[in-house]
Design a protein around this motif. Structure first.
Motif, PDB file in Angstrom:
ATOM      1  N   MET A 122      16.090  42.032 -34.291  1.00 27.32           N
ATOM      2  CA  MET A 122      17.614  41.688 -34.041  1.00 27.32           C
ATOM      3  C   MET A 122      17.629  41.334 -32.858  1.00 27.32           C
ATOM      4  SD  MET A 122      20.672  43.754 -35.254  1.00 27.32           S
ATOM      5  CE  MET A 122      22.104  43.280 -35.441  1.00 27.32           C
ATOM      6  N   PRO A 123      18.076  40.645 -32.350  1.00 27.37           N
ATOM      7  CA  PRO A 123      18.477  40.133 -30.971  1.00 27.37           C
ATOM      8  C   PRO A 123      19.629  41.458 -30.571  1.00 27.37           C
ATOM      9  CG  PRO A 123      19.740  38.797 -31.938  1.00 27.37           C
ATOM     10  CD  PRO A 123      19.113  39.584 -33.325  1.00 27.37           C
ATOM     11  N   ILE A 124      19.295  41.659 -29.524  1.00 34.02           N
ATOM     12  CA  ILE A 124      20.159  42.757 -28.414  1.00 34.02           C
ATOM     13  C   ILE A 124      21.476  42.312 -27.151  1.00 34.02           C
ATOM     14  CG2 ILE A 124      20.803  45.193 -27.654  1.00 34.02           C
ATOM     15  CD1 ILE A 124      18.342  46.168 -29.266  1.00 34.02           C
ATOM     16  N   ILE A 125      22.656  42.283 -27.398  1.00 34.66           N
ATOM     17  CA  ILE A 125      22.987  42.024 -25.976  1.00 34.66           C
ATOM     18  C   ILE A 125      23.732  43.668 -25.098  1.00 34.66           C
ATOM     19  CG2 ILE A 125      25.839  40.890 -25.074  1.00 34.66           C
ATOM     20  CD1 ILE A 125      24.722  38.617 -26.940  1.00 34.66           C
ATOM     21  N   VAL A 126      23.797  43.447 -24.480  1.00 32.63           N
ATOM     22  CA  VAL A 126      24.107  45.025 -24.315  1.00 32.63           C
ATOM     23  C   VAL A 126      25.163  44.186 -23.526  1.00 32.63           C
ATOM     24  CG1 VAL A 126      24.384  46.197 -21.291  1.00 32.63           C
ATOM     25  CG2 VAL A 126      22.194  45.646 -22.539  1.00 32.63           C
ATOM     26  N   GLY A 127      26.743  44.805 -24.091  1.00 28.34           N
ATOM     27  CA  GLY A 127      28.044  44.276 -24.165  1.00 28.34           C
ATOM     28  C   GLY A 127      28.570  44.775 -22.895  1.00 28.34           C
ATOM     29  N   GLU A 128      28.436  46.029 -22.712  1.00 29.78           N
ATOM     30  CA  GLU A 128      28.970  46.027 -20.259  1.00 29.78           C
ATOM     31  C   GLU A 128      27.704  47.148 -20.616  1.00 29.78           C
ATOM     32  OE1 GLU A 128      33.101  47.361 -22.443  1.00 29.78           O
ATOM     33  OE2 GLU A 128      32.533  49.102 -22.116  1.00 29.78           O
ATOM     34  N   ILE A 129      28.001  47.582 -18.698  1.00 32.87           N
ATOM     35  CA  ILE A 129      27.191  48.072 -17.777  1.00 32.87           C
ATOM     36  C   ILE A 129      27.823  48.151 -16.893  1.00 32.87           C
ATOM     37  CG2 ILE A 129      24.979  46.463 -17.763  1.00 32.87           C
ATOM     38  CD1 ILE A 129      23.142  49.179 -17.969  1.00 32.87           C
ATOM     39  N   GLY A 130      27.725  49.209 -16.618  1.00 34.09           N
ATOM     40  CA  GLY A 130      28.209  48.893 -14.715  1.00 34.09           C
ATOM     41  C   GLY A 130      28.261  50.706 -13.903  1.00 34.09           C
ATOM     42  N   TRP A 131      28.909  50.900 -13.209  1.00 27.06           N
ATOM     43  CA  TRP A 131      29.240  52.247 -12.577  1.00 27.06           C
ATOM     44  C   TRP A 131      30.378  52.559 -12.150  1.00 27.06           C
ATOM     45  CZ3 TRP A 131      24.719  55.542 -12.948  1.00 27.06           C
ATOM     46  CH2 TRP A 131      25.089  56.870 -12.345  1.00 27.06           C
ATOM     47  N   PRO A 132      30.978  53.217 -11.697  1.00 30.17           N
ATOM     48  CA  PRO A 132      32.312  53.017 -11.077  1.00 30.17           C
ATOM     49  C   PRO A 132      32.353  54.358  -9.619  1.00 30.17           C
ATOM     50  CG  PRO A 132      32.426  54.996 -12.375  1.00 30.17           C
ATOM     51  CD  PRO A 132      30.327  53.854 -12.811  1.00 30.17           C
ATOM     52  N   THR A 133      33.292  53.778  -9.222  1.00 29.50           N
ATOM     53  CA  THR A 133      33.084  53.811  -7.503  1.00 29.50           C
ATOM     54  C   THR A 133      33.964  55.174  -7.418  1.00 29.50           C
ATOM     55  OG1 THR A 133      34.820  52.647  -7.171  1.00 29.50           O
ATOM     56  CG2 THR A 133      32.725  51.248  -7.126  1.00 29.50           C
ATOM     57  N   ASP A 134      34.966  55.567  -8.157  1.00 28.67           N
ATOM     58  CA  ASP A 134      36.268  56.553  -7.367  1.00 28.67           C
ATOM     59  C   ASP A 134      35.942  57.412  -9.510  1.00 28.67           C
ATOM     60  OD1 ASP A 134      37.216  58.450  -5.987  1.00 28.67           O
ATOM     61  OD2 ASP A 134      38.949  56.162  -5.335  1.00 28.67           O
ATOM     62  N   GLY A 135      37.077  58.386  -8.410  1.00 37.92           N
ATOM     63  CA  GLY A 135      37.854  59.248  -9.948  1.00 37.92           C
ATOM     64  C   GLY A 135      36.867  60.943 -10.338  1.00 37.92           C
ATOM     65  N   ASP A 136      35.409  60.738  -9.838  1.00 32.81           N
ATOM     66  CA  ASP A 136      34.781  61.625 -10.245  1.00 32.81           C
ATOM     67  C   ASP A 136      33.920  62.022  -8.989  1.00 32.81           C
ATOM     68  OD1 ASP A 136      33.358  63.591 -12.020  1.00 32.81           O
ATOM     69  OD2 ASP A 136      31.278  62.443 -12.079  1.00 32.81           O
ATOM     70  N   ARG A 137      32.514  63.158  -8.496  1.00 28.95           N
ATOM     71  CA  ARG A 137      32.669  63.381  -7.937  1.00 28.95           C
ATOM     72  C   ARG A 137      30.661  62.406  -8.098  1.00 28.95           C
ATOM     73  NH1 ARG A 137      27.794  66.505  -8.705  1.00 28.95           N
ATOM     74  NH2 ARG A 137      28.010  67.803 -10.833  1.00 28.95           N
ATOM     75  N   ASN A 138      30.345  61.336  -9.028  1.00 29.40           N
ATOM     76  CA  ASN A 138      29.346  61.202  -9.295  1.00 29.40           C
ATOM     77  C   ASN A 138      29.633  59.521  -9.387  1.00 29.40           C
ATOM     78  OD1 ASN A 138      26.951  62.868  -9.334  1.00 29.40           O
ATOM     79  ND2 ASN A 138      27.971  63.342 -11.017  1.00 29.40           N
ATOM     80  N   ALA A 139      31.317  58.892  -9.154  1.00 29.83           N
ATOM     81  CA  ALA A 139      31.274  57.371  -9.438  1.00 29.83           C
ATOM     82  C   ALA A 139      31.946  57.414  -7.374  1.00 29.83           C
ATOM     83  CB  ALA A 139      33.204  57.551 -10.213  1.00 29.83           C
ATOM     84  N   ASN A 140      31.282  57.391  -6.705  1.00 32.88           N
ATOM     85  CA  ASN A 140      31.138  56.656  -5.358  1.00 32.88           C
ATOM     86  C   ASN A 140      31.209  55.106  -5.339  1.00 32.88           C
ATOM     87  OD1 ASN A 140      28.485  56.844  -4.698  1.00 32.88           O
ATOM     88  ND2 ASN A 140      29.012  59.040  -5.312  1.00 32.88           N
ATOM     89  N   VAL A 141      31.032  54.569  -3.943  1.00 32.41           N
ATOM     90  CA  VAL A 141      30.193  53.054  -3.944  1.00 32.41           C
ATOM     91  C   VAL A 141      28.748  53.882  -3.697  1.00 32.41           C
ATOM     92  CG1 VAL A 141      30.712  51.504  -1.787  1.00 32.41           C
ATOM     93  CG2 VAL A 141      33.034  52.582  -3.299  1.00 32.41           C
ATOM     94  N   GLU A 142      28.146  54.148  -2.764  1.00 28.80           N
ATOM     95  CA  GLU A 142      26.481  54.273  -3.052  1.00 28.80           C
ATOM     96  C   GLU A 142      26.122  53.629  -4.551  1.00 28.80           C
ATOM     97  OE1 GLU A 142      23.451  57.251  -1.338  1.00 28.80           O
ATOM     98  OE2 GLU A 142      25.826  58.045  -0.586  1.00 28.80           O
ATOM     99  N   TYR A 143      27.038  55.436  -5.185  1.00 31.19           N
ATOM    100  CA  TYR A 143      26.128  55.645  -7.030  1.00 31.19           C
ATOM    101  C   TYR A 143      25.985  53.213  -7.597  1.00 31.19           C
ATOM    102  CZ  TYR A 143      24.583  59.942  -6.089  1.00 31.19           C
ATOM    103  OH  TYR A 143      24.092  60.991  -5.686  1.00 31.19           O
ATOM    104  N   ALA A 144      27.387  53.189  -6.913  1.00 30.87           N
ATOM    105  CA  ALA A 144      27.788  52.101  -7.723  1.00 30.87           C
ATOM    106  C   ALA A 144      26.877  50.455  -7.107  1.00 30.87           C
ATOM    107  CB  ALA A 144      28.994  51.589  -7.827  1.00 30.87           C
ATOM    108  N   ARG A 145      26.435  50.197  -6.230  1.00 32.50           N
ATOM    109  CA  ARG A 145      25.850  50.087  -5.389  1.00 32.50           C
ATOM    110  C   ARG A 145      24.360  50.211  -5.968  1.00 32.50           C
ATOM    111  NH1 ARG A 145      22.184  48.902  -2.562  1.00 32.50           N
ATOM    112  NH2 ARG A 145      22.164  50.816  -2.301  1.00 32.50           N
ATOM    113  N   LYS A 146      23.644  50.986  -5.768  1.00 29.23           N
ATOM    114  CA  LYS A 146      22.506  51.155  -6.144  1.00 29.23           C
ATOM    115  C   LYS A 146      22.361  51.380  -7.201  1.00 29.23           C
ATOM    116  CE  LYS A 146      19.185  54.896  -6.095  1.00 29.23           C
ATOM    117  NZ  LYS A 146      19.182  56.280  -5.922  1.00 29.23           N
TER     118      LYS A 146
END
Length: 344
Positions: A122-146
């Motif tokens: 069966m074929p698989i599509i990743v419908g959503e993947i990413g990283w947020p940039t705010d709202g949590d200590r691990n949600a930041n620009v550096e981690y999102a870009r990386k």
């Protein structure tokens, strides 16, 4: 899905348009914590088999949303480097197959679940993947870009996972901020965008679509006047009007950038109040009545932004269409709130 499939058949489009159902990665798990132990969760196993069989019978893919960020958000002991694509010093071994990042392990857990139930092709599509940039200590620009750049480099190179080494079809979440999105999962939910609400790139990201490898800022964005709603400097924090006013402003505005480890986490108490007031004021297009918190607020023309904390100015509303519906003016062509990344 059955009704949609019937409609497609009646329209003669069943061969051009395929039906799918986006599912979160929590519909499967592993009995061994390793990908090879993957199967659909016991409490929804029969339902999942019904869904998967319907998709297979009609040529549809399995669409899954995978968020390595959520693993880090939910577990303070989760190894940070395992969420990214740089490799880790001690990879996870699954019977001699080595996993160097969370995405590969999660994706292959799904592959094993499909194989275990007779749907290995069966074929698989990743419908959503990413990283947020705010709202949590691990949600930041550096981690999102990386994270996003690491993921882009992988799929641009046609690299898959150990169980499925071929190219991956994926949708990057997301194009812009969504300041009205539900925050029930967490404050980070409004901050997945690679662009701000007014079309400013948050960080350098090579999507392979330009010669420079840089995101392009939206052009011709028109802002409202350079003015902000803030707390009056002579008002004390223990003023009985401050607390209810902040609660009201945040309930109808967006205060998800406030808190420990966020972009506005270094604001003092009065600046936090001002941020809340200004959010409500800007969302209401700088109406005079939107900065009338009882004797505790005022309008200023001095930008209160500081450090990484941006006090935004709303973009001009645009009244267009035959019904003069009110929409925000942002001269970017946005067919969806996600950027499609597909490697065929």
């Amino acid at each position: 899905m059955r009704n949609i499939q019937i409609a497609l058949i009646k329209a003669g489009l069943q061969n051009q348009v395929k039906v799918t159902c986006p599912l979160n990665a929590d519909v499967y798990d592993s009995s061994t914590t390793l990908p090879s132990g993957g199967d659909f969760r016991a409490n929804i196993h029969d339902l999942m088999i019904t869904i998967v069989k319907f998709l297979v019978d009609n040529g549809g893919p399995f669409t899954v949303n995978i968020y390595p960020f959520i693993s880090l958000y939910n577990d303070a002991n989760f190894p940070v480097d395992y969420a990214f694509f740089d490799g880790i010093s001690q990879p996870v071994s699954d019977g001699g197959t080595f996993y160097y990042n969370m995405f590969d392990a999660n994706y292959d857990t799904l592959v094993h679940a499909l194989e275990k139930n007779g749907f290995g092709n069966m074929p698989i599509i990743v419908g959503e993947i990413g990283w947020p940039t705010d709202g949590d200590r691990n949600a930041n620009v550096e981690y999102a870009r990386k994270f996003n750049q690491g993921f882009m480099a992988r799929i641009s190179g046609g690299k898959g996972t150990p169980r499925r080494p071929g190219p991956i079809d994926a949708y990057l979440l997301s194009l812009i901020e969504e300041d009205a999105k539900s925050v029930q999962p967490g404050y980070f939910e409004r901050h997945w965008g690679i662009f701000t609400f007014d079309g400013l790139p948050k960080y350098a990201l090579n999507l392979g679509t330009t010669n420079t490898g840089a995101l392009i800022q939206a052009k011709g964005v028109r802002y409202l006047q350079r003015k902000w709603c803030v707390m009056k400097p002579n008002v004390r924090l223990d003023n009985p009007q401050v607390g209810p006013s902040v609660s009201y402003a945040c309930s109808l505005g967006d205060c998800t950038s406030l808190g420990v480890g966020t972009s506005c986490g270094d604001l003092d108490a009065k600046e936090n109040v001002s941020y809340a007031f200004n959010s409500y004021y800007q969302i209401n297009d700088q109406l005079d009545t939107a900065c009338k918190f009882p004797n505790v607020s005022e309008v200023t023309t001095t930008d209160p932004s500081t450090g990484t904390c941006r006090f935004p100015i709303m973009i001009e509303p645009y009244y267009g269409g035959s019904a003069h519906e009110r929409v925000l003016f942002l001269p970017m062509v946005m067919a969806a709130a996600i950027t499609m990344l597909s490697t065929f």
